[in-house]
Design an enzyme around this catalytic site. Structure first.
Site, PDB file in Angstrom:
ATOM      1  N   GLU A  31       0.476  -0.472  -6.682  1.00 23.54           N
ATOM      2  CA  GLU A  31       0.074   0.021  -8.000  1.00 23.54           C
ATOM      3  C   GLU A  31       1.231   0.083  -8.987  1.00 23.54           C
ATOM      4  O   GLU A  31       1.029   0.271 -10.183  1.00 23.54           O
ATOM      5  CB  GLU A  31      -0.533   1.431  -7.863  1.00 23.54           C
ATOM      6  CG  GLU A  31      -1.874   1.481  -7.149  1.00 23.54           C
ATOM      7  CD  GLU A  31      -3.048   1.231  -8.069  1.00 23.54           C
ATOM      8  OE1 GLU A  31      -2.820   0.824  -9.219  1.00 23.54           O
ATOM      9  OE2 GLU A  31      -4.193   1.431  -7.636  1.00 23.54           O
ATOM     10  N   GLU A  36       3.427  -1.987  16.008  1.00 24.37           N
ATOM     11  CA  GLU A  36       4.378  -0.937  15.587  1.00 24.37           C
ATOM     12  C   GLU A  36       5.580  -0.847  16.533  1.00 24.37           C
ATOM     13  O   GLU A  36       6.582  -0.207  16.215  1.00 24.37           O
ATOM     14  CB  GLU A  36       3.691   0.413  15.476  1.00 24.37           C
ATOM     15  CG  GLU A  36       3.276   1.052  16.783  1.00 24.37           C
ATOM     16  CD  GLU A  36       2.705   2.445  16.559  1.00 24.37           C
ATOM     17  OE1 GLU A  36       3.086   3.328  17.349  1.00 24.37           O
ATOM     18  OE2 GLU A  36       1.901   2.654  15.633  1.00 24.37           O
TER      19      GLU A  36
END
Length: 308
Positions: free
Chosen positions: A87, A118
């Site tokens: 954003e 991960e």
């Protein structure tokens, strides 16, 4: 973590006190518990305001020096990371080349997000090869022990970058690596270990707060308006026009004319409309204030008073 041969379970893996019999309860009761647990998680962020301000300082300093913001995370934490990082361009006009996102396993292109990624850290040396002291790494891990995120923080720290570490378990390796360590003591999840709920809610608030504070410091927010937004669609072009109308106190037609002259740059258009300036004059005022619109408007008022 181990203590005298006994595995210590982190808060993020413990059972919630009110979760017993969860699957046998009425949906409305369960929904209320799920929502309230996330509201409680959101409240936790209010306890780390000083740390968020320090993190925002680091982020603004990096961009001000021509450095980069580098987000690193895995799983649910990475999704919250993406929500903040993606954003920054449209909302605050941050150059996409100044923001990097490192997600364990890469950013998904479908609905699969394998959990084993991960633990894979081999790609990080190459991904962080050019990191320097100008950069800031935002490392997020609910447990504070995620191998991928820990290795990213270690490498960045070794290269002189500042590390903002966010975790939900105290005294964890990730928090120990942070120049700015943000401990979010959220309660155990209603669905044990599902940190996409409470922990993720707190992470999103923390990261959104830091990046917004950063944008304010960089002069990209004026009276709560996004004056550095990228007006690249109809909605945002209308918003840009409304912002210029408010700041310059001019009608819509004049605001749109100023935006056209400024190639949709809201800061420039606001100065053009407010002072009846040409683009070069408006840009000169902005440059003198290092892009801060409030400072440039103050110079404009001073000039007008002097000429008057």
């Amino acid at each position: 973590m181990k203590n005298r041969g006994t595995v210590v379970v982190g808060v993020t893996e413990k059972l919630h006190a009110n979760a017993v019999g969860l699957d046998a309860r009425a949906p409305l009761e369960v929904a209320a518990l799920l929502v309230e647990s996330q509201i409680e998680a959101a409240r936790v962020v209010a306890g780390v305001l000083p740390e968020l301000c320090v993190g925002a300082d680091y982020m603004a300093a990096s961009l001000g020096k021509g450095g980069s913001l580098i987000y690193a995370a895995a799983g649910s934490s990475a999704l919250m990371m993406l929500a903040d990082a993606l954003e920054l361009g449209g909302t605050f006009g941050i150059d996409s080349g100044s923001v990097r996102m490192l997600m364990a396993g890469g950013i998904p292109t479908d609905c699969r997000m394998p959990g084993d990624t991960e633990d894979e850290t081999g790609s990080l040396l190459a991904s962080l090869a050019d990191v320097s002291g100008r950069d800031t790494l935002i490392a997020v891990s609910a447990s504070g022990n995620t191998p991928y995120t820990l290795e990213a923080a270690r490498i960045a720290r070794q290269k002189g970058a500042r590390v903002i570490a966010i975790a939900h378990n105290p005294d964890t390796p990730l928090l120990a690596l942070g120049d700015c360590s943000i401990f979010l003591p959220t309660a155990p999840e209603v669905v044990s270990g599902s940190t996409r709920m409470g922990a993720a809610t707190a992470q999103k608030i923390a990261m959104n707060t830091m990046s917004t504070l950063m944008a304010i410091q960089l002069g990209h927010v004026h009276d709560g308006m996004m004056v550095n937004l990228k007006a690249d669609n109809i909605k945002l072009r209308n918003r840009a026009s409304q912002i210029v109308q408010v700041i310059a106190d001019v009608p819509e037609k004049q605001a749109k004319k100023a935006l056209s002259l400024a190639c949709d740059n809201v800061k420039l258009a606001s100065l053009i409309a407010a002072g009846n300036l040409c683009v070069e004059e408006a840009q000169s005022l902005l440059d003198k204030e290092k892009g801060n619109l409030r400072g440039a408007l103050g110079r404009l008022v001073h000039i007008n008073q002097f000429q008057g």
